[in-house]
Design a protein around this motif. Structure first.
Motif, PDB file in Angstrom:
ATOM      1  N   ALA A  81       0.829  -1.209   0.000  1.00 20.99           N
ATOM      2  CA  ALA A  81       0.000   0.000   0.000  1.00 20.99           C
ATOM      3  C   ALA A  81       0.864   1.260   0.000  1.00 20.99           C
ATOM      4  O   ALA A  81       0.617   2.197  -0.767  1.00 20.99           O
ATOM      5  N   LEU A  82       1.872   1.271   0.854  1.00 26.45           N
ATOM      6  CA  LEU A  82       2.735   2.445   0.977  1.00 26.45           C
ATOM      7  C   LEU A  82       3.501   2.717  -0.316  1.00 26.45           C
ATOM      8  O   LEU A  82       3.694   3.874  -0.703  1.00 26.45           O
ATOM      9  N   SER A  83       3.912   1.662  -0.993  1.00 23.92           N
ATOM     10  CA  SER A  83       4.650   1.855  -2.246  1.00 23.92           C
ATOM     11  C   SER A  83       3.795   2.580  -3.276  1.00 23.92           C
ATOM     12  O   SER A  83       4.313   3.375  -4.053  1.00 23.92           O
ATOM     13  N   GLU A  84       2.490   2.346  -3.254  1.00 26.41           N
ATOM     14  CA  GLU A  84       1.597   3.057  -4.164  1.00 26.41           C
ATOM     15  C   GLU A  84       1.371   4.498  -3.699  1.00 26.41           C
ATOM     16  O   GLU A  84       1.388   5.419  -4.502  1.00 26.41           O
ATOM     17  N   GLU A  85       1.169   4.674  -2.393  1.00 26.89           N
ATOM     18  CA  GLU A  85       0.938   6.017  -1.848  1.00 26.89           C
ATOM     19  C   GLU A  85       2.124   6.944  -2.085  1.00 26.89           C
ATOM     20  O   GLU A  85       1.946   8.135  -2.343  1.00 26.89           O
TER      21      GLU A  85
ATOM     22  N   PHE B 242       4.730   6.509  -4.294  1.00 24.65           N
ATOM     23  CA  PHE B 242       5.379   6.408  -5.600  1.00 24.65           C
ATOM     24  C   PHE B 242       5.591   7.777  -6.245  1.00 24.65           C
ATOM     25  O   PHE B 242       6.662   8.068  -6.766  1.00 24.65           O
ATOM     26  N   GLU B 243       4.568   8.620  -6.216  1.00 25.05           N
ATOM     27  CA  GLU B 243       4.655   9.928  -6.879  1.00 25.05           C
ATOM     28  C   GLU B 243       5.715  10.834  -6.253  1.00 25.05           C
ATOM     29  O   GLU B 243       6.155  11.798  -6.872  1.00 25.05           O
ATOM     30  N   TYR B 244       6.165  10.509  -5.045  1.00 27.51           N
ATOM     31  CA  TYR B 244       7.202  11.301  -4.375  1.00 27.51           C
ATOM     32  C   TYR B 244       8.597  10.725  -4.599  1.00 27.51           C
ATOM     33  O   TYR B 244       9.578  11.232  -4.054  1.00 27.51           O
ATOM     34  N   GLY B 245       8.668   9.655  -5.379  1.00 27.45           N
ATOM     35  CA  GLY B 245       9.962   9.057  -5.685  1.00 27.45           C
ATOM     36  C   GLY B 245      10.494   8.139  -4.603  1.00 27.45           C
ATOM     37  O   GLY B 245      11.638   7.699  -4.663  1.00 27.45           O
ATOM     38  N   ILE B 246       9.673   7.841  -3.605  1.00 24.66           N
ATOM     39  CA  ILE B 246      10.095   6.950  -2.510  1.00 24.66           C
ATOM     40  C   ILE B 246       9.767   5.518  -2.914  1.00 24.66           C
ATOM     41  O   ILE B 246       8.642   5.225  -3.322  1.00 24.66           O
ATOM     42  N   ARG B 247      10.743   4.650  -2.807  1.00 22.58           N
ATOM     43  CA  ARG B 247      10.552   3.233  -3.112  1.00 22.58           C
ATOM     44  C   ARG B 247      10.507   2.448  -1.802  1.00 22.58           C
ATOM     45  O   ARG B 247      11.341   2.661  -0.918  1.00 22.58           O
ATOM     46  N   VAL B 248       9.525   1.550  -1.693  1.00 23.70           N
ATOM     47  CA  VAL B 248       9.320   0.779  -0.462  1.00 23.70           C
ATOM     48  C   VAL B 248       9.212  -0.689  -0.835  1.00 23.70           C
ATOM     49  O   VAL B 248       8.366  -1.063  -1.661  1.00 23.70           O
TER      50      VAL B 248
END
Length: 186
Positions: free
Chosen positions: A122-126, A128-134
């Protein structure tokens, strides 16, 4: 070392940082940022396994396991967000092969590890637009102090070496993938 990376380690036993306590996570990350002015990667490996039937477990033991395994994951993510948004950084958590199927005597451990997988996805989708990879590392049975404490000494050729898991973890941090459960097997 060749990349000039600076590594900072925190744990309850090493320096009194409990991931289950949000303010301790915040203080640890702030301390790193004040020294480096940037945080690119965060790995949370904290986990507690109490192998016992649910009805034999005292409530505080259960609470402590959920606090470390699941709330610790949430606390690290929440406190990491601002730093990783600025650096377009990477966040790695750990699950267990126990996440795919609840097993007797592992109800708390297995369920928290399943929660971590869903949280990472879920967090990876939330983010994603900020360039954060989880991402999430899912190692097979690995020779760690927690494993030895719960299962005793097992044949060496049946366990992963921690170094193998560490290499996969670093490679995951260096990748552009997100929302993945990365299986590590012998």
């Amino acid at each position: 070392q060749e990349k000039q990376a600076k590594v900072f380690c925190f744990s309850r036993s090493m320096n009194g940082v409990d991931v289950g306590k949000k303010e301790q996570v915040a203080d640890a990350l702030k301390k790193v940022f004040l020294q480096t002015h940037r945080i690119d990667y965060i790995i949370n490996t904290a986990g507690v396994l109490n192998k016992e039937p649910l009805m034999s477990s005292d409530y505080q033991t259960i609470y402590n396991a959920v606090s470390t395994n699941y709330m610790g994951t949430i606390n690290v993510a929440m406190e990491a967000y601002a730093y990783l948004k600025e650096s377009k950084g990477k966040l790695v958590f750990f699950t267990s092969s126990s996440y795919t199927r609840g097993r007797a005597f592992y109800s708390i451990y297995s369920s928290t590890k399943a929660a971590i997988v869903n949280f990472v996805q879920a967090l990876s989708e939330e983010w994603f637009e900020y360039g954060i990879r989880v991402n999430c590392i899912n190692p097979e049975r690995t020779k760690t102090p927690m494993r030895i404490q719960n299962f005793g000494n097992e044949p060496e050729d049946t366990l992963l070496e921690p170094k193998v898991v560490a290499i996969v973890s670093v490679n995951t941090l260096l990748s552009e993938m997100t929302g993945e459960v990365v299986d590590v097997k012998r």
